[in-house]
Design a protein around this motif. Structure first.
Motif, PDB file in Angstrom:
ATOM      1  N   THR A  35       0.843  -1.195   0.000  1.00  0.00           N
ATOM      2  CA  THR A  35       0.000   0.000   0.000  1.00  0.00           C
ATOM      3  C   THR A  35       0.878   1.244   0.000  1.00  0.00           C
ATOM      4  O   THR A  35       1.819   1.336   0.799  1.00  0.00           O
ATOM      5  N   THR A  48       3.793  -3.037   3.882  1.00  0.00           N
ATOM      6  CA  THR A  48       3.119  -4.327   3.892  1.00  0.00           C
ATOM      7  C   THR A  48       2.012  -4.271   4.934  1.00  0.00           C
ATOM      8  O   THR A  48       2.052  -3.458   5.865  1.00  0.00           O
ATOM      9  N   TYR A  49       1.051  -5.146   4.817  1.00  0.00           N
ATOM     10  CA  TYR A  49      -0.143  -5.019   5.668  1.00  0.00           C
ATOM     11  C   TYR A  49       0.116  -5.342   7.132  1.00  0.00           C
ATOM     12  O   TYR A  49      -0.601  -4.870   8.015  1.00  0.00           O
ATOM     13  N   ASP A  50       1.162  -6.135   7.422  1.00  0.00           N
ATOM     14  CA  ASP A  50       1.389  -6.525   8.809  1.00  0.00           C
ATOM     15  C   ASP A  50       2.525  -5.743   9.457  1.00  0.00           C
ATOM     16  O   ASP A  50       3.009  -6.119  10.524  1.00  0.00           O
ATOM     17  N   ALA A 128      -4.411   2.783  10.430  1.00  0.00           N
ATOM     18  CA  ALA A 128      -5.030   2.590   9.124  1.00  0.00           C
ATOM     19  C   ALA A 128      -6.232   3.498   8.948  1.00  0.00           C
ATOM     20  O   ALA A 128      -7.033   3.679   9.878  1.00  0.00           O
ATOM     21  N   LEU A 132      -8.943   0.854   5.133  1.00  0.00           N
ATOM     22  CA  LEU A 132      -7.919  -0.176   5.319  1.00  0.00           C
ATOM     23  C   LEU A 132      -7.928  -0.753   6.728  1.00  0.00           C
ATOM     24  O   LEU A 132      -7.049  -1.519   7.090  1.00  0.00           O
ATOM     25  N   PRO A 134      -8.517  -3.098   9.764  1.00  0.00           N
ATOM     26  CA  PRO A 134      -8.728  -4.553   9.845  1.00  0.00           C
ATOM     27  C   PRO A 134      -9.862  -4.911  10.790  1.00  0.00           C
ATOM     28  O   PRO A 134     -10.238  -4.133  11.671  1.00  0.00           O
ATOM     29  N   GLN A 141      -3.352  -3.497   9.617  1.00  0.00           N
ATOM     30  CA  GLN A 141      -4.059  -3.128   8.392  1.00  0.00           C
ATOM     31  C   GLN A 141      -4.766  -4.353   7.842  1.00  0.00           C
ATOM     32  O   GLN A 141      -4.322  -5.483   8.049  1.00  0.00           O
ATOM     33  N   LYS A 143      -5.876  -7.201   5.307  1.00  0.00           N
ATOM     34  CA  LYS A 143      -5.137  -7.904   4.262  1.00  0.00           C
ATOM     35  C   LYS A 143      -5.535  -7.344   2.898  1.00  0.00           C
ATOM     36  O   LYS A 143      -6.714  -7.068   2.650  1.00  0.00           O
ATOM     37  N   PRO A 144      -4.557  -7.196   1.989  1.00  0.00           N
ATOM     38  CA  PRO A 144      -4.874  -6.630   0.671  1.00  0.00           C
ATOM     39  C   PRO A 144      -5.738  -7.580  -0.151  1.00  0.00           C
ATOM     40  O   PRO A 144      -5.658  -8.804  -0.006  1.00  0.00           O
ATOM     41  N   GLY A 149      -0.097 -10.276  -1.684  1.00  0.00           N
ATOM     42  CA  GLY A 149      -0.430  -9.946  -0.309  1.00  0.00           C
ATOM     43  C   GLY A 149       0.665 -10.348   0.667  1.00  0.00           C
ATOM     44  O   GLY A 149       0.399 -11.042   1.656  1.00  0.00           O
ATOM     45  N   ARG A 151       3.339 -10.386   3.677  1.00  0.00           N
ATOM     46  CA  ARG A 151       3.110  -9.998   5.071  1.00  0.00           C
ATOM     47  C   ARG A 151       4.092  -8.933   5.557  1.00  0.00           C
ATOM     48  O   ARG A 151       3.698  -7.981   6.229  1.00  0.00           O
TER      49      ARG A 151
END
Length: 320
Positions: A35, A48-50, A128, A132, A134, A141, A143-144, A149, A151
């Motif tokens: 993102t 990254t989302y994590d 977020a 976005l 979670p 955030q 997960k895309p 996707g 981590r």
């Protein structure tokens, strides 16, 4: 022996240079699922989302690809001071910078090969936006819903003119622990894997066959499962992403892998090392010989030639 959690808490983020910023951003967002979390001129910050911090990757437009900073968060203010003292006691130098969003001051120094390392402590936790956010409050955030996707940013593999000198910088100055290495028949160390944490490795140095200094072999992003890497291979074929080698499993460190090139020319690894941790505080350094390496990867696949010759920035051979 350095304890499993030393003064370096973890890899914060890496900076890549790219001659095609728009295409590289598209690769990391559409294919890997990162993102965008801000821009500043010719620099784009992605996450990254994590990741709990502002960014995991910095893309900066340059004429040639390669690695900018590797940023390392320390485990506290005192830890940052200790590492700065260690740099200076080893004869190194550094400078202070405060030029990245979401972070405080960074102490920027280099390893013997010239790779830039930025050490910092102050960091803002990512919050977020609504779109976005979670469902689980212990996840930074959502997960895309696109691409692989990935981590998190997992590790960085430096190319080095002198592997041992650079690995010893990580050990003696930054407090990393060596976990595995390759020793050639001549006795020279051709590669060494090191960790700051209880992961099996965070940074790697491998010998640059060109004799150059300061180049990048690859950066790696971790996936949730091996199946994500198989899916990434399918997505690469469907979207025109160049696959260099894999999917397969390394013998060293046992990482399930896929290597691709992003549009700027940098090598990117997708890896799934999440199940292997080094929990022993007295972990012995595992040494692999030339003969053992000739057997190839874990299931017999031989290492392809480009794995030893491709690095960024590219080396232009001298004219005859």
């Amino acid at each position: 022996m350095t304890p499993p959690l030393g003064d370096i808490a973890h890899i914060g983020h890496a900076q890549l240079f790219t001659p095609d910023l728009d295409a590289s951003v598209g690769f990391f967002t559409d294919y890997l699922g990162l993102t965008v979390n801000g821009t500043d001129g010719d620099t784009v910050y992605l996450r990254t989302y994590d990741d709990y911090e502002h960014h995991s990757l910095v893309l900066t437009a340059r004429d040639q690809p390669g690695l900018g900073r590797l940023a390392l968060r320390t485990s506290g203010e005192e830890a940052l001071r200790r590492r700065i003292e260690a740099v200076e006691e080893a004869g190194g130098t550094g400078r202070w910078a405060e030029d990245e969003p979401g972070l405080g001051k960074l102490y920027v120094t280099t390893d013997p090969d010239g790779h830039e390392h930025a050490l910092y402590w102050e960091s803002e936790y990512y919050r977020a936006p609504e779109e976005l956010r979670p469902a689980l409050k212990n996840q930074p955030q959502a997960k895309p819903n696109r691409g692989v996707g990935v981590r998190r940013l997992d590790h960085v593999n430096f190319l080095a003119a002198d592997v041992l000198a650079n690995a010893e910088f990580q050990e003696r100055v930054l407090g990393a622990r060596p976990t595995e290495q390759i020793r050639l028949d001549s006795g020279r160390i051709a590669a060494r894997w090191l960790t700051y944490t209880n992961k099996s490795y965070d940074v790697v140095y491998t010998e640059d066959w060109t004799g150059s200094a300061g180049r990048l072999h690859h950066i790696a992003f971790a996936t949730d499962t091996r199946e994500d890497i198989l899916r990434a291979a399918d997505l690469a074929v469907d979207t025109g992403v160049f696959i260099e080698t894999g999917p397969h499993k390394h013998a060293i460190q046992q990482t399930f892998f896929l290597y691709v090139y992003e549009p700027g020319g940098n090598r990117i690894e997708l890896c799934n090392p999440l199940t292997r941790l080094v929990l022993a505080p007295d972990w012995p350094l595992i040494t692999w010989t030339e003969e053992e390496r000739k057997k190839g990867q874990a299931w017999g696949l031989k290492t392809i030639e480009s794995f030893h010759t491709h690095g960024t920035p590219p080396v232009v051979p001298p004219a005859d």
